[in-house]
Each structure stands twice: as C-alpha cells, then as structure tokens.
Design a protein around this motif. Sequence first.
Motif, mmCIF file in Angstrom:
data_model
loop_
_atom_site.group_PDB
_atom_site.id
_atom_site.type_symbol
_atom_site.label_atom_id
_atom_site.label_comp_id
_atom_site.label_asym_id
_atom_site.label_seq_id
_atom_site.Cartn_x
_atom_site.Cartn_y
_atom_site.Cartn_z
ATOM 1 N N GLU A 67 -3.769 6.707 4.591
ATOM 2 C CA GLU A 67 -2.436 7.293 4.753
ATOM 3 C C GLU A 67 -1.570 6.488 5.712
ATOM 4 N N ARG A 70 0.091 1.987 4.288
ATOM 5 C CA ARG A 70 0.912 2.012 3.084
ATOM 6 C C ARG A 70 2.122 1.119 3.288
ATOM 7 N N LEU A 202 1.164 -5.004 2.425
ATOM 8 C CA LEU A 202 1.456 -4.430 3.731
ATOM 9 C C LEU A 202 2.205 -5.387 4.654
ATOM 10 N N HIS A 266 -3.216 4.164 -1.301
ATOM 11 C CA HIS A 266 -2.353 3.336 -0.447
ATOM 12 C C HIS A 266 -0.906 3.310 -0.936
ATOM 13 N N ARG A 267 -0.614 4.070 -2.005
ATOM 14 C CA ARG A 267 0.732 4.198 -2.577
ATOM 15 C C ARG A 267 1.287 2.866 -3.073
ATOM 16 N N ILE A 268 0.434 2.117 -3.780
ATOM 17 C CA ILE A 268 0.865 0.885 -4.429
ATOM 18 C C ILE A 268 0.720 1.092 -5.932
#
Length: 379
Positions: A67, A70, A202, A266-268
């Motif tokens: 979390e 990201r 990142l 990881h919101r990718i």
Amino acid sequence: MEAQTLLALPVLLALEPVAGEPPARMTLGRDEAAELAQLVATDLLGLVPQVAAARLVLAGALFDPVELLRPGFPVWSTLDELALRVPRGTLENVVAFGSHEGHMPALPLEPSAVYAEGPMRLLPISLLAPTALADELSTQLEIQLVGRGEAGMQTADWLMRTLGVRLEHVRYFSRNDLLALTCVQYEHVNLAPLWALLETALLTPEREESTLSARGLALRYADGVVLAQSPAHWQAGQGGDPAQRAHDFAGIVFELRQYAALLDAHRIPLRMQPSGTTTEAMDGYLLETHAAAAAEFGLPRLFAHEAPGLGVVAVTAAQAAGPGRVRVLAHGYPLRPQALGPLLQRLAERHGVADGLQALGRIVLDADGALSAPVATAH
C-alpha cells in the motif's frame, strides 16, 4: 520554516506482530496518533539530532508494504500535503493525523482490510526539512536507521498496549530501506523481473523497462502500464512434446496470475501486448481477439482449457471451419476466479455463442502446438 521550501523525507515505523496475531485495528484516533508522534519524535531525535530542525508528520494508520509502494507514493504525498496546511506553531513541530468517527482525514490514508493479515504493518512518517538541511538529514537517516533503528522501549510498549498486540520487532526504516527489503523479498520468491518493473514505475516512471519472467514471458513497463506478452503468443514459440508444452502453458498462466495480483496490489495496470490481435484488459481478465465470427461457418462455441490446481487457465472461442479445421476467434485468460463469469459473458455477447462453456479437462493444442479447440466438437 513556512516561508522556506520544505523537502519531504519519507520514513516509517515498522511493526512485526507475533505470527498469527495481527493488530485488531488498523488506525489510531487523533489523540492516540498525537501521543505516538511525540514518542516517535523522541526516538528519532535520539538517533539523528538534526531531526530537531524538521517538522515531523505521522499518520496513525497501519499499512501493508504494497500500500505504501505505489506510483507517486500517494500515502506519503497525501501526508505531506495535509501537513503543509497546518501552520507552524499551532502544534509545535510535530503533526499527527488520526481517525475521527472511524475515518482518516483523506482516503489515501485509509488502510485496506484486504492486506490486514500481512506479517508487517507500517506507520508512515514524513520529515519536512528546509532545503539547506535536507541532504545532510537524509544521509544521516539512511546511515542511522539501518544500523540503529530499533524503536525505544516506551514506544514499543505504548504500541502493544494501545493496539492490544504482541510485537516481535518495532523499528524505523527509511523508504529506501523498504524498497531494498521488498526487492530482496521478491527476488527470494523468483520474482526479480517483477521488481525491475516495479522499481521503474516507482522511481523513474518516465523510463521504459523490458524484462522476461522466470519462465520467459516478455514484460514491458511504459507510460504507467505493464504490458505482458500473450500466453498464446508465447506458446506458439515453444517446442517439445505436446504434454510438456501443455504443462509449460499452464506454468506461464500461473506466473501471469502472480504478476497480475502483485501489480494490482501496487496499483500498476496490466495490459496485454498487441501481437497482430486486438487486446483488452478488463477487471480480472485479459482478452485477445483474433477474428470475428464468420456466417459461413458454424455457430461459435466456448472451450475451457483446464490445468490441475489452476482450474480454467484459458477460454477459447472457436468455430468449425470445415473437416478437421478449427477457426479460433479469441482467447481469454481469467487472472482470478471471480473473473471467469464476466469473461464468458463478454465472449458470448461478442461472438454470438451457441451454448454454454465446454470444459475440456486439459489444455488443447493444435498440430503446431498452438492454443486451439478440439476439432471434433467445434461444430
């Protein structure tokens, strides 16, 4: 300090609960967060005296590493933004944000229950330092935290009493430490190629990065998205006997599912590389369309390729195209179990499928070793 440019130096407090005993809650109230921030400030001043010239900002929330790591580091950026709205002097030089009526002051500061059972919980902290001090403070944090970063006994005791949890370790890390730790963890489970993509997303998101998974699936990061080679395209380039090729195909889909789950955490976004086909990425599945249904052939049908332990690894829409011939219209790949239903609906609507799904109980390849459908039943 408010008249100066402030640079944010991200750090965190890492809690390692006793195995099987996660904290009962994921946030601290406002007063609790303020109390903890004072304890943290005392700890950090003892480790790095230059902290006295910076503003310490703490979020009273417990996160999983995925979390925090990201693109854009939204937890820290939100924390910094909120802190800069608080005039210096109103709360001395320590600022804390906790929950009120069950909610944190901004959505990015709300931990997700999905990751609540993780083995490590992280409290994000930011040090807002004047430009002239930032380099020296950053250097000292990197040196001192990695070597001497254990939290003070008073801080550890406070956390255990307040959260009602036993803790094996409580220590401070810089964000660079967290990046290094995550890199080692992914390498340990044979996911070093994933880390190469994640690190680029990142730290240098304007760059592109290409790599191969451990099993040889091509992956590329560009413009905020990871593009994966189609499993069927990968399969077409493989050799070996049919049984081995089917086994290898199942392995590639398993690996793709691993990547999909971690990239989502990881919101990718994950997409499929176009390879002469139309590709789509929907919620939980990838789809490649090779052709539209042709009226001169039979009604299309859906076939489920299955592998032991993995269930349905691919769904093929196909038509009979004459004696002993199959015309493949599309391949879909469910990346999580709940995505199978929406994938089947999408394929059925698009291709006018005649009936329901035919479970094959195996992976069907054609004579050339390409993903296909059984000739005898594609009618």
